[in-house]
Motif scaffolding. Structure first.
Motif, PDB file in Angstrom:
ATOM      1  N   THR A   1       5.034 -16.651  92.412  1.00 50.87           N
ATOM      2  CA  THR A   1       5.590 -16.728  93.829  1.00 50.87           C
ATOM      3  C   THR A   1       6.815 -17.265  93.721  1.00 50.87           C
ATOM      4  N   THR A   2       7.610 -17.023  94.954  1.00 53.66           N
ATOM      5  CA  THR A   2       8.881 -17.204  94.857  1.00 53.66           C
ATOM      6  C   THR A   2       9.490 -16.894  96.217  1.00 53.66           C
ATOM      7  N   ALA A   3      10.491 -17.801  96.550  1.00 51.34           N
ATOM      8  CA  ALA A   3      11.240 -17.570  98.035  1.00 51.34           C
ATOM      9  C   ALA A   3      12.658 -16.650  97.651  1.00 51.34           C
ATOM     10  N   THR A   4      12.859 -16.485  96.683  1.00 46.33           N
ATOM     11  CA  THR A   4      14.126 -15.839  96.099  1.00 46.33           C
ATOM     12  C   THR A   4      13.772 -14.857  94.815  1.00 46.33           C
ATOM     13  N   ILE A   5      14.349 -13.854  94.727  1.00 48.78           N
ATOM     14  CA  ILE A   5      14.157 -12.950  93.498  1.00 48.78           C
ATOM     15  C   ILE A   5      15.536 -12.818  92.939  1.00 48.78           C
ATOM     16  N   PRO A   6      16.022 -13.665  92.097  1.00 46.03           N
ATOM     17  CA  PRO A   6      17.381 -13.349  91.383  1.00 46.03           C
ATOM     18  C   PRO A   6      17.486 -12.321  90.670  1.00 46.03           C
ATOM     19  N   PRO A   7      18.567 -11.928  90.195  1.00 46.51           N
ATOM     20  CA  PRO A   7      18.681 -10.714  89.184  1.00 46.51           C
ATOM     21  C   PRO A   7      18.014 -10.756  87.837  1.00 46.51           C
ATOM     22  N   SER A   8      18.038 -12.121  87.414  1.00 44.09           N
ATOM     23  CA  SER A   8      17.483 -12.171  86.019  1.00 44.09           C
ATOM     24  C   SER A   8      15.882 -12.211  86.089  1.00 44.09           C
ATOM     25  N   LEU A   9      15.440 -12.521  87.127  1.00 48.47           N
ATOM     26  CA  LEU A   9      13.983 -12.499  87.085  1.00 48.47           C
ATOM     27  C   LEU A   9      13.603 -11.134  87.566  1.00 48.47           C
ATOM     28  N   ALA A  10      14.297 -10.425  88.372  1.00 51.74           N
ATOM     29  CA  ALA A  10      14.017  -8.948  88.670  1.00 51.74           C
ATOM     30  C   ALA A  10      14.075  -8.141  87.482  1.00 51.74           C
ATOM     31  N   THR A  11      15.194  -8.266  86.685  1.00 50.32           N
ATOM     32  CA  THR A  11      15.335  -7.555  85.309  1.00 50.32           C
ATOM     33  C   THR A  11      14.014  -7.907  84.278  1.00 50.32           C
ATOM     34  N   TYR A  12      13.533  -9.011  84.071  1.00 50.50           N
ATOM     35  CA  TYR A  12      12.538  -9.493  83.392  1.00 50.50           C
ATOM     36  C   TYR A  12      11.430  -8.647  83.873  1.00 50.50           C
ATOM     37  N   LEU A  13      11.095  -8.698  85.165  1.00 52.34           N
ATOM     38  CA  LEU A  13       9.949  -8.050  85.556  1.00 52.34           C
ATOM     39  C   LEU A  13       9.934  -6.464  85.512  1.00 52.34           C
ATOM     40  N   ASP A  14      11.068  -5.991  85.570  1.00 51.66           N
ATOM     41  CA  ASP A  14      11.209  -4.567  85.530  1.00 51.66           C
ATOM     42  C   ASP A  14      10.757  -4.217  84.144  1.00 51.66           C
ATOM     43  N   VAL A  15      11.298  -4.986  83.117  1.00 54.67           N
ATOM     44  CA  VAL A  15      11.069  -4.816  81.795  1.00 54.67           C
ATOM     45  C   VAL A  15       9.878  -4.871  81.148  1.00 54.67           C
ATOM     46  N   HIS A  16       9.443  -6.189  81.365  1.00 51.38           N
ATOM     47  CA  HIS A  16       8.119  -6.364  80.788  1.00 51.38           C
ATOM     48  C   HIS A  16       7.011  -6.603  81.683  1.00 51.38           C
ATOM     49  N   HIS A  17       6.793  -6.466  82.911  1.00 50.62           N
ATOM     50  CA  HIS A  17       5.777  -6.370  83.915  1.00 50.62           C
ATOM     51  C   HIS A  17       6.247  -4.912  84.690  1.00 50.62           C
ATOM     52  N   PRO A  18       6.215  -3.867  84.160  1.00 53.65           N
ATOM     53  CA  PRO A  18       6.689  -2.946  85.093  1.00 53.65           C
ATOM     54  C   PRO A  18       5.420  -2.422  86.032  1.00 53.65           C
TER      55      PRO A  18
END
Length: 574
Positions: free
Chosen positions: A358-375
């Protein structure tokens, strides 16, 4: 208490499911993910393009959402508790409606979701309800425990079925207190691991059976001091990742390796080692964990904090018999520049439990991590993600000279002067939350205001008031389920009761402050707009009115930063 889900508002907007392959230049390409958002699009604001992942705000279709906390899918007792906490006429906020739509289906495989919504929108309700619902259903489906299962359970003092991770002890305590308020009817047991700070020396050794008999929970939901009695099984454990790692691996677990190396070196040199203390036995087993909630995921997966979070997740997976690949530097290197092996860096991580971020903001570092490791992770995003509440006003206060503390004092007195002529305040003063960047500034401003006759609470990470294992140092500022204001006597007037709290970003994450906190002062420029949103979001919560006052140099040389911030804050309202 935490009422992020409190709402009596409009019918939630419809969501969209999409396979989105668009990326900003800093994002990985060629990876697809499922995104579920509400149908109202949020315009891409160019000033924020490098601050947030804006792709979650896209919409390409519609589908109906629940408009009430109906049963089914909610268990009757859980629905009754929700309405008792929020009011009989409460309706789901957009993020809660998305949760009701997508997180209650019975499917065999483990699921991964990201709940992304603005501050004060009810994310805690959005993840607690499906977790409690499924935990209770699975409990009711199990056969009565036998002596063998009870014996197996006692191998550790605590064997939770779910973990809730939070970045601070204060938030852990507030979340556990609110969670307990939802469980009066369905009877699940929640414990909070965030107790008072204790010395790092090993405690006396207990057997696992004694630990199981001695752990209890205090009235506020925290793990209490050991006492004789019979312990009931723990369903949900709430705490910071470091504290839960300590319970799962033993106190001082992170020092054992270094101390073992020092001891071996000392033995080889013939000298006596002074670092031969052994870590106590673990207090918690992880093999029963079926749910892990990572609250404030943007901070717990930040490069500065992600190692302890991901270490704990890996420990849970290993305890459940399905180890996952783990390297501490996954968030520190992008797929384009990494020199680590492709197998390690780009392998999707599939945990053998339900994972909810859960989050109120999605910074680029979190977005990249999720894209790669939780596609395959499903993103549930509200229509107002990365936006300020409509009930919040923003004002800018310029420094008048060299004494910035005096400028802050004047603005405080202006706020209270305005309160005194408002009929709805009945002579009461609103409470003010002031954010500084450094603990030294917190202390110096607090001392200055005290000297000017303004009682205040100045809190930093090292403040002694945080060492008592409860949230009483925040009494009067947090929304709680069990706090009752002390009756005023002749010795405690409105002038003597603290109405100002000064702190760092430590208390800007997740905490649900009282509606009495109508003003947030940002005394120092935040590092980025992520910090700004979280600081400002401590007011104007759940539809309440609020105001954020930003201090800075507004004219002349050196005003460029303030001008840029105004531009970005304006984009948060589009």
């Amino acid at each position: 208490m935490e009422r992020k889900g409190e709402s009596r508002g409009k019918t939630p907007r419809a969501p969209v499911t999409e396979r989105d392959s668009s990326r900003s230049p800093k994002r990985a390409s060629g990876l697809s993910r499922e995104v579920v958002v509400s149908a109202t699009a949020v315009k891409t604001a160019n000033p924020l393009a490098e601050e947030f992942d804006l792709s979650a705000s896209k919409s390409h279709g519609q589908e109906p959402l629940p408009v009430s906390f109906s049963s089914p899918p909610l268990l009757d007792g859980l629905r009754e508790s929700v309405l008792q906490a929020l009011g009989q006429s409460a309706s789901p906020t957009p993020i809660q409606a998305l949760s009701l739509k997508h997180l209650f289906s019975d499917i065999p495989e483990w699921r991964q979701y990201l709940l992304a919504s603005e501050t004060g929108s009810g994310k805690s309700i959005a993840y607690l309800l499906p977790m409690f619902h499924h935990l209770k259903k699975s409990e009711l489906a199990l056969p009565e425990p036998t002596s063998s299962t009870i014996s197996s359970r006692s191998q550790r003092a605590v064997n939770p079925r779910a973990l809730v991770l939070a970045p601070t002890h204060e938030l852990s305590r507030q979340l556990s207190s609110f969670a307990k308020a939802l469980l009066h009817n369905i009877k699940l047991r929640v414990l909070c691991a965030s107790r008072a700070n204790v010395k790092s020396t090993p405690r006396a050794t207990f057997t696992a059976s004694k630990m199981a008999a001695q752990f209890t929970d205090d009235a506020d939901g925290t793990l209490g001091m050991p006492h004789l009695g019979v312990s009931r099984p723990v369903d949900v454990l709430v705490g910071t990742p470091n504290k839960l790692l300590e319970m799962a691996r033993g106190r001082r677990w992170d020092r054992v390796k270094d101390e073992t190396d020092k001891q071996l070196a000392a033995e080889l040199s013939g000298s006596r080692s002074e670092t031969s203390s052994k870590s106590p036995e673990p207090e918690m087993g992880l093999q029963n964990v079926e749910w892990v909630i990572v609250d404030e995921a943007d901070i717990l997966f930040d490069p500065d904090f992600q190692e302890s979070t991901r270490t704990l997740l890996a420990d849970v997976a290993a305890a459940r018999g399905q180890p996952v690949p783990y390297t501490p530097d996954l968030l520190r290197s992008s797929p384009e520049t990494s020199t680590t092996s492709t197998l390690t860096q780009n392998t999707p991580i599939n945990y053998p439990f339900n994972l909810i971020l859960t989050t109120a903001t999605i910074p680029p570092s979190l977005a990249t991590y999720l894209d790669v490791h939780h596609p395959t992770l499903t993103r549930l995003a509200s229509p107002k993600l990365h936006r300020l509440p409509s009930t919040m006003k923003t004002e800018y206060e310029g420094w008048t000279g060299g004494n910035k503390d005096a400028d802050i004092e004047r603005r405080i007195r202006k706020v209270w002067a305005e309160d005194s002529i408002r009929s709805d305040f009945n002579g009461k003063r609103s409470k003010i939350l002031i954010f500084c960047n450094k603990g030294t500034k917190v202390q110096s401003l607090g001392a200055f205001l005290e000297g000017k006759g303004i009682p205040n609470v100045a809190l930093t990470k090292d403040s002694g008031a945080r060492n008592f294992g409860n949230n009483h140092h925040l009494d009067g500022f947090l929304r709680t389920t069990n706090y009752k204001p002390k009756p005023k006597s002749s010795s405690l007037s409105e002038d003597k009761e603290p109405h100002v709290m000064i702190t760092t970003s430590m208390l800007s994450r997740g905490l649900d402050f009282s509606p009495d906190v109508r003003h947030v002062f940002i005394a120092d420029e935040p590092r980025n707009m992520v910090d700004f949103l979280h600081r400002a979001g401590r007011s104007a919560r759940a539809g309440q009115a609020g105001k954020v006052v930003v201090f800075g140099k507004l004219k002349g040389r050196g005003s460029a930063k303030a001008t840029e911030m105004k531009k970005k804050v304006g984009a948060l309202r589009k």
